[in-house]
Design a protein around this motif. Sequence first.
Motif, mmCIF file in Angstrom:
data_model
loop_
_atom_site.group_PDB
_atom_site.id
_atom_site.type_symbol
_atom_site.label_atom_id
_atom_site.label_comp_id
_atom_site.label_asym_id
_atom_site.label_seq_id
_atom_site.Cartn_x
_atom_site.Cartn_y
_atom_site.Cartn_z
ATOM 1 N N ALA A 209 -16.376 4.869 14.610
ATOM 2 C CA ALA A 209 -16.482 3.478 15.052
ATOM 3 C C ALA A 209 -16.237 2.521 13.888
ATOM 4 O O ALA A 209 -15.525 1.520 14.026
ATOM 5 N N HIS A 210 -16.818 2.814 12.730
ATOM 6 C CA HIS A 210 -16.597 1.958 11.559
ATOM 7 C C HIS A 210 -15.141 2.031 11.105
ATOM 8 O O HIS A 210 -14.540 1.011 10.745
ATOM 9 N N TYR A 211 -14.575 3.233 11.121
ATOM 10 C CA TYR A 211 -13.170 3.374 10.716
ATOM 11 C C TYR A 211 -12.256 2.559 11.627
ATOM 12 O O TYR A 211 -11.383 1.820 11.162
ATOM 13 N N GLN A 212 -12.474 2.694 12.938
ATOM 14 C CA GLN A 212 -11.587 2.009 13.876
ATOM 15 C C GLN A 212 -11.726 0.498 13.748
ATOM 16 O O GLN A 212 -10.735 -0.231 13.819
ATOM 17 N N ARG A 213 -12.956 0.020 13.539
ATOM 18 C CA ARG A 213 -13.120 -1.420 13.349
ATOM 19 C C ARG A 213 -12.437 -1.860 12.058
ATOM 20 O O ARG A 213 -11.818 -2.933 12.008
ATOM 21 N N SER A 218 -8.203 -4.830 9.410
ATOM 22 C CA SER A 218 -7.049 -4.835 8.515
ATOM 23 C C SER A 218 -5.844 -5.468 9.197
ATOM 24 O O SER A 218 -5.125 -6.282 8.601
ATOM 25 N N ALA A 219 -5.614 -5.108 10.461
ATOM 26 C CA ALA A 219 -4.480 -5.664 11.202
ATOM 27 C C ALA A 219 -4.626 -7.164 11.409
ATOM 28 O O ALA A 219 -3.627 -7.889 11.499
ATOM 29 N N LEU A 220 -5.872 -7.644 11.474
ATOM 30 C CA LEU A 220 -6.126 -9.074 11.642
ATOM 31 C C LEU A 220 -6.099 -9.826 10.312
ATOM 32 O O LEU A 220 -6.280 -11.041 10.282
ATOM 33 N N GLY A 221 -5.897 -9.094 9.220
ATOM 34 C CA GLY A 221 -5.850 -9.724 7.908
ATOM 35 C C GLY A 221 -7.204 -9.938 7.278
ATOM 36 O O GLY A 221 -7.318 -10.640 6.267
ATOM 37 N N ALA A 226 -12.533 -5.200 6.456
ATOM 38 C CA ALA A 226 -11.964 -3.862 6.626
ATOM 39 C C ALA A 226 -12.482 -2.926 5.545
ATOM 40 O O ALA A 226 -12.871 -1.782 5.819
ATOM 41 N N MET A 227 -12.498 -3.402 4.309
ATOM 42 C CA MET A 227 -12.995 -2.596 3.195
ATOM 43 C C MET A 227 -14.441 -2.171 3.433
ATOM 44 O O MET A 227 -14.819 -1.008 3.204
ATOM 45 N N SER A 228 -15.257 -3.102 3.911
ATOM 46 C CA SER A 228 -16.665 -2.796 4.182
ATOM 47 C C SER A 228 -16.794 -1.693 5.225
ATOM 48 O O SER A 228 -17.610 -0.772 5.076
ATOM 49 N N ASP A 229 -15.986 -1.779 6.276
ATOM 50 C CA ASP A 229 -16.057 -0.756 7.320
ATOM 51 C C ASP A 229 -15.560 0.598 6.830
ATOM 52 O O ASP A 229 -16.150 1.639 7.145
ATOM 53 N N PHE A 230 -14.481 0.608 6.065
ATOM 54 C CA PHE A 230 -13.989 1.883 5.536
ATOM 55 C C PHE A 230 -15.019 2.502 4.593
ATOM 56 O O PHE A 230 -15.237 3.717 4.610
ATOM 57 N N ILE A 250 -6.147 -0.952 1.525
ATOM 58 C CA ILE A 250 -6.787 -2.236 1.225
ATOM 59 C C ILE A 250 -6.934 -2.426 -0.283
ATOM 60 O O ILE A 250 -6.668 -3.511 -0.822
ATOM 61 N N ARG A 251 -7.338 -1.377 -0.969
ATOM 62 C CA ARG A 251 -7.472 -1.478 -2.430
ATOM 63 C C ARG A 251 -6.146 -1.860 -3.079
ATOM 64 O O ARG A 251 -6.096 -2.697 -3.986
#
Length: 434
Positions: A209-213, A218-221, A226-230, A250-251
């Motif tokens: 769930a966190h990965y998909q979010r 990321s796609a929304l910019g 995104a980094m936090s979720d990954f 992202i990095r």
Amino acid sequence: MNRICQVAASFGLGMVLAGMPFPAISQPSELIVQVGAEEFYETGLIQLERREYNNAIVSFDQAIQLNPVYAEAYLQRGIAYSRLGNPEGAILSYNQAIRINPVYAEAYYYRGVAYSQIEDRASALADFDQAIQLNPAYPQAYVQRGVVLAGLGRTEEAVTNFDRAIELDSRNGEAYLNRCAAYYTLGYRQAALEDCNQAVRYQPNSAVAHYQRGFVQSALGNGRSAMSDFNQAIQLQPNYPEALLGRGIIRFAYGDSTGAIADLDQAIQLNRDYAEAYKVRGDMYLRRGNFAQAIPNYDRAITLRPAYDTAYQGRAEARSALGDVDGAEQDYSEAILLNPGNIDAWIGRGQARTSLGDNRSALEDFTQVIQADPRNADAYFYRGQLYAELGDNDNAMLDLQQAGSLYLQQGRTNEYRSVVRQMNLVQYGFALWD
């Protein structure tokens, strides 16, 4: 004659009893069998919960041996086989459960899951249909039917099934997660994010769930989110190559190329056959100017996925940078063959053909891009330069003017200055590549 016999005789029961079987003698043994089967079944359930799948199968086998019509034992044995990665064995057990109990909705559901595991989507869909027909209030059956429909490209129908699952169970994180993916496929990214938020809310310890979010963010910019979720996905599941890939991208976008490549290294270490990770690592080396290091990564990506058009495109760029223009032209051609809609490959091949002196073919490539994408400023610019090289200054000026106009509209001021410089050169009767 004892008292009981006397009473029996007085009612004329002596002859009747003598000629009848004595069920009281067999009942205790049947009861023992039932109790024994139930004990083995309960033991199997405990072992299943402890993930002792092989032991669970032995227990369910013993229950079935004592009670060959024990449909529930067949069902649970199928689940154990499935969790061991043996969907074919699971299907055989589910078949037996359904043979014993043709209206066993759970057996149809789990057999559908097993069919999905072996990618027999038609059979899976039929089983989920049957499970829902038998139990219209079965939320997980709607979820899994939606997953199959999405895999068949019937995304809007999939959404309808996820909707129904959520109506039946408003806290069903899996339904929200899958609807998130479906919305993303349909281009509804904000709706996808909202569903991913719900999935995380109801499944806070789900790495997926966190990965998909993170993927949607990321796609929304929304790079930081995104980094936090990954990061959270990796914390929950350290051996998660897809999350490492996402974090690496992202990095790299934030300038941490060393950390990004370290993430890709780890993802590849976890999955040596992860074609996308090799391709992305190749892209990172390419952007860093490490062209010789980029090429082996593209090679590996192509070996693992021979129809990987963007890997051919990346390798073409690396080869071109190293002076292997012939090899670059061949790779661009392969990328176009695999995906005729790859605009960047057409432009790259046009540039390679220009360098090789094949101006007419290059002109055709740039024209192809303009026909496919009339707002592609780069294609007008390169074709304008090529027209000037061929001495066709009128068409050169038309293309350069169009390129300049598009660059201004797109806010690309540096490219616009290059166009102005090129137009001045054309007006003086000669052209130079910028």
